[in-house]
Scaffold this motif. Structure first.
Motif, PDB file in Angstrom:
ATOM      1  N   ALA A 165       0.837  -1.205   0.000  1.00  0.00           N
ATOM      2  CA  ALA A 165       0.000   0.000   0.000  1.00  0.00           C
ATOM      3  C   ALA A 165       0.864   1.244   0.000  1.00  0.00           C
ATOM      4  N   LEU A 166       0.339   2.294  -0.609  1.00  0.00           N
ATOM      5  CA  LEU A 166       0.905   3.616  -0.421  1.00  0.00           C
ATOM      6  C   LEU A 166       0.347   4.133   0.904  1.00  0.00           C
ATOM      7  N   ASP A 167       1.216   4.378   1.869  1.00  0.00           N
ATOM      8  CA  ASP A 167       0.782   4.887   3.169  1.00  0.00           C
ATOM      9  C   ASP A 167       0.808   6.409   3.150  1.00  0.00           C
ATOM     10  N   LYS A 168      -0.366   7.025   3.202  1.00  0.00           N
ATOM     11  CA  LYS A 168      -0.488   8.482   3.201  1.00  0.00           C
ATOM     12  C   LYS A 168      -0.809   8.917   4.622  1.00  0.00           C
ATOM     13  N   THR A 169       0.092   9.664   5.245  1.00  0.00           N
ATOM     14  CA  THR A 169      -0.075  10.111   6.627  1.00  0.00           C
ATOM     15  C   THR A 169      -0.485  11.582   6.656  1.00  0.00           C
ATOM     16  N   LEU A 170      -1.579  11.868   7.329  1.00  0.00           N
ATOM     17  CA  LEU A 170      -2.084  13.230   7.501  1.00  0.00           C
ATOM     18  C   LEU A 170      -1.916  13.621   8.964  1.00  0.00           C
ATOM     19  N   VAL A 171      -1.216  14.701   9.223  1.00  0.00           N
ATOM     20  CA  VAL A 171      -0.979  15.165  10.584  1.00  0.00           C
ATOM     21  C   VAL A 171      -1.783  16.438  10.829  1.00  0.00           C
ATOM     22  N   LEU A 172      -2.635  16.413  11.861  1.00  0.00           N
ATOM     23  CA  LEU A 172      -3.471  17.557  12.222  1.00  0.00           C
ATOM     24  C   LEU A 172      -3.275  17.868  13.698  1.00  0.00           C
ATOM     25  N   ASN A 173      -3.456  19.122  14.061  1.00  0.00           N
ATOM     26  CA  ASN A 173      -3.404  19.473  15.473  1.00  0.00           C
ATOM     27  C   ASN A 173      -4.548  18.802  16.227  1.00  0.00           C
ATOM     28  N   ARG A 174      -5.752  18.860  15.615  1.00  0.00           N
ATOM     29  CA  ARG A 174      -6.919  18.222  16.217  1.00  0.00           C
ATOM     30  C   ARG A 174      -7.909  17.837  15.127  1.00  0.00           C
ATOM     31  N   VAL A 175      -8.430  16.613  15.190  1.00  0.00           N
ATOM     32  CA  VAL A 175      -9.401  16.140  14.216  1.00  0.00           C
ATOM     33  C   VAL A 175     -10.808  16.422  14.728  1.00  0.00           C
ATOM     34  N   SER A 176     -11.628  17.055  13.900  1.00  0.00           N
ATOM     35  CA  SER A 176     -13.031  17.330  14.239  1.00  0.00           C
ATOM     36  C   SER A 176     -13.915  16.548  13.286  1.00  0.00           C
ATOM     37  N   MET A 177     -14.539  15.481  13.774  1.00  0.00           N
ATOM     38  CA  MET A 177     -15.365  14.634  12.927  1.00  0.00           C
ATOM     39  C   MET A 177     -16.599  15.396  12.447  1.00  0.00           C
ATOM     40  N   GLY A 178     -16.959  15.207  11.182  1.00  0.00           N
ATOM     41  CA  GLY A 178     -18.127  15.840  10.614  1.00  0.00           C
ATOM     42  C   GLY A 178     -17.894  17.267  10.160  1.00  0.00           C
TER      43      GLY A 178
ATOM     44  N   VAL B 235       9.813   6.424  25.052  1.00  0.00           N
ATOM     45  CA  VAL B 235      10.261   7.358  24.017  1.00  0.00           C
ATOM     46  C   VAL B 235       9.065   8.172  23.545  1.00  0.00           C
ATOM     47  N   PRO B 236       9.300   9.371  22.995  1.00  0.00           N
ATOM     48  CA  PRO B 236       8.191  10.158  22.431  1.00  0.00           C
ATOM     49  C   PRO B 236       7.628   9.465  21.192  1.00  0.00           C
ATOM     50  N   VAL B 237       6.318   9.330  21.131  1.00  0.00           N
ATOM     51  CA  VAL B 237       5.670   8.585  20.045  1.00  0.00           C
ATOM     52  C   VAL B 237       5.120   9.538  18.988  1.00  0.00           C
ATOM     53  N   ARG B 238       5.572   9.351  17.752  1.00  0.00           N
ATOM     54  CA  ARG B 238       5.043  10.104  16.615  1.00  0.00           C
ATOM     55  C   ARG B 238       4.017   9.275  15.843  1.00  0.00           C
ATOM     56  N   SER B 239       4.295   7.993  15.704  1.00  0.00           N
ATOM     57  CA  SER B 239       3.377   7.085  15.010  1.00  0.00           C
ATOM     58  C   SER B 239       3.750   5.656  15.372  1.00  0.00           C
ATOM     59  N   THR B 240       2.729   4.845  15.638  1.00  0.00           N
ATOM     60  CA  THR B 240       2.989   3.436  15.961  1.00  0.00           C
ATOM     61  C   THR B 240       2.988   2.559  14.709  1.00  0.00           C
ATOM     62  N   VAL B 241       2.635   3.122  13.562  1.00  0.00           N
ATOM     63  CA  VAL B 241       2.594   2.362  12.312  1.00  0.00           C
ATOM     64  C   VAL B 241       4.016   1.945  11.922  1.00  0.00           C
ATOM     65  N   GLY B 242       4.216   0.681  11.678  1.00  0.00           N
ATOM     66  CA  GLY B 242       5.524   0.191  11.246  1.00  0.00           C
ATOM     67  C   GLY B 242       6.440  -0.244  12.367  1.00  0.00           C
ATOM     68  N   ALA B 243       6.022  -0.081  13.627  1.00  0.00           N
ATOM     69  CA  ALA B 243       6.883  -0.483  14.742  1.00  0.00           C
ATOM     70  C   ALA B 243       7.100  -1.990  14.756  1.00  0.00           C
ATOM     71  N   GLY B 244       6.023  -2.741  14.536  1.00  0.00           N
ATOM     72  CA  GLY B 244       6.148  -4.192  14.489  1.00  0.00           C
ATOM     73  C   GLY B 244       7.032  -4.654  13.339  1.00  0.00           C
TER      74      GLY B 244
ATOM     75  N   MET C 272       9.182   6.802  16.890  1.00  0.00           N
ATOM     76  CA  MET C 272       9.594   8.194  16.943  1.00  0.00           C
ATOM     77  C   MET C 272       9.577   8.863  15.561  1.00  0.00           C
ATOM     78  N   LYS C 273       9.270   8.075  14.516  1.00  0.00           N
ATOM     79  CA  LYS C 273       9.236   8.590  13.149  1.00  0.00           C
ATOM     80  C   LYS C 273       7.799   8.768  12.687  1.00  0.00           C
ATOM     81  N   GLU C 274       7.575   9.705  11.771  1.00  0.00           N
ATOM     82  CA  GLU C 274       6.256   9.879  11.181  1.00  0.00           C
ATOM     83  C   GLU C 274       6.028   8.849  10.088  1.00  0.00           C
TER      84      GLU C 274
END
Length: 313
Positions: A10-23, A243-252, A285-287
């Protein structure tokens, strides 16, 4: 040689937002695109550790050439099978204020019978005696549920070792063929024994059962809690690194890469667990699914080593 298999990249597209507001309309602060899929992620980390691997699986549609160019650029040997369907895109949404990570994963293309047959032929020709095959991640539509069992059996018949990181029926089928190593997380391990969750004693008990079946190494990853490594003689408990967590995707996947690297370098089980813990910590620790560098990984090795202890059976 290490061969990684990604049956549904898959192409992994990461979107980083300060806060997500559903709807509501949300303004994205930053984005990044990464070539992904669990096996590909393993190959990327192996490259950072200084080890070349061959990647195979299925690629198709408008993203096929994008992936092939990126694999060549990184220095990963490309042995993917072309298919008529479109390689998927997965969306990762990071809410920085809440520290929440939400994923939207597409199902992937349907693999036609003739495409699957061609892949089996390619895989059989590719695997050689002494190789290490890494089977990781989910499968595309049209792929039989027993494929990980089939690929494990084929590799073993060629004299190769197999490392499996999967869940559900794919993991069950692979276990039937007794791979060299498996890396379920605690949820995946609970799932294959028909439970919602397992406590530590139950995890160790189920891991020991897998070792008794003939699997040489069983690593149970537990996220921030650490991991458990079992062999026929030892059980090691690793405490999670802070450690400071940026993204848990790919840690495994980073942990699997460390295990594959350790097997190739003939590390002992404790050394492999140490590197796996360090790799997982560097990864979070990586995005996105950006691979940590060798220096970033080894910066955590001493701390990881201090937090491993033997568990008396």
């Amino acid at each position: 040689m290490i061969i990684t298999v990604t049956l549904n990249p898959a192409l992994d597209k990461t979107l980083v937002l300060n806060r997500v507001s559903m709807g509501e309309v949300n303004r994205v602060d930053s984005t990044r695109n990464d070539m992904g899929g669990k096996g590909i992620n393993v190959s990327k980390v192996l490259k950072e550790l200084g080890m070349i691997s061959t990647a195979t699986g299925f690629l198709g549609g408008i993203l096929e050439e994008v992936f092939r160019k990126e694999l060549k650029c990184i220095g990963i040997t490309d042995e993917f099978q072309s298919v008529s369907g479109n390689t998927r895109t997965n969306i990762k949404v990071v809410d920085e204020e809440r520290k929440e990570y939400t994923e939207f994963n597409e199902p992937g293309p349907e693999i036609l019978p003739e495409e699957l047959s061609d892949f089996y032929d390619k895989y059989h020709a590719l695997v050689k005696e002494g190789d290490l095959v890494v089977l990781s991640g989910g499968v595309s539509q049209g792929v039989p549920k027993e494929i990980y069992g089939t690929l494990t059996k084929m590799a073993k018949e060629k004299g190769a070792r197999v490392l499996v990181d999967a869940e559900g029926e794919a993991l069950v089928q692979a276990i039937h063929e007794i791979p060299y190593m498996v890396k379920p997380n605690e949820r995946e391990l609970a799932g294959i024994v028909g439970k919602e969750a397992l406590n530590v004693d139950e995890m160790i008990h189920e891991g020991e059962k897998l070792v008794k079946k003939g699997i040489q190494l069983v690593l149970i990853s537990r996220g921030a809690e650490g991991s458990i490594l079992l062999t026929d003689h030892h059980t090691f408990m690793a405490e999670g690194l802070k450690v400071p967590v940026r993204s848990t995707v790919g840690a495994g996947d980073a942990m699997v890469a460390a295990l594959a690297f350790g097997l190739e370098m003939k590390m002992n089980p404790k050394e492999m667990l140490t590197l796996a813990q360090a790799s997982g910590a560097a990864a979070v620790m990586k995005e996105g699914t950006q691979a940590a560098t060798k220096e970033e990984i080894y910066a955590h090795v001493k701390d990881a080593e201090r937090k491993i202890k033997g568990w008396k059976r």
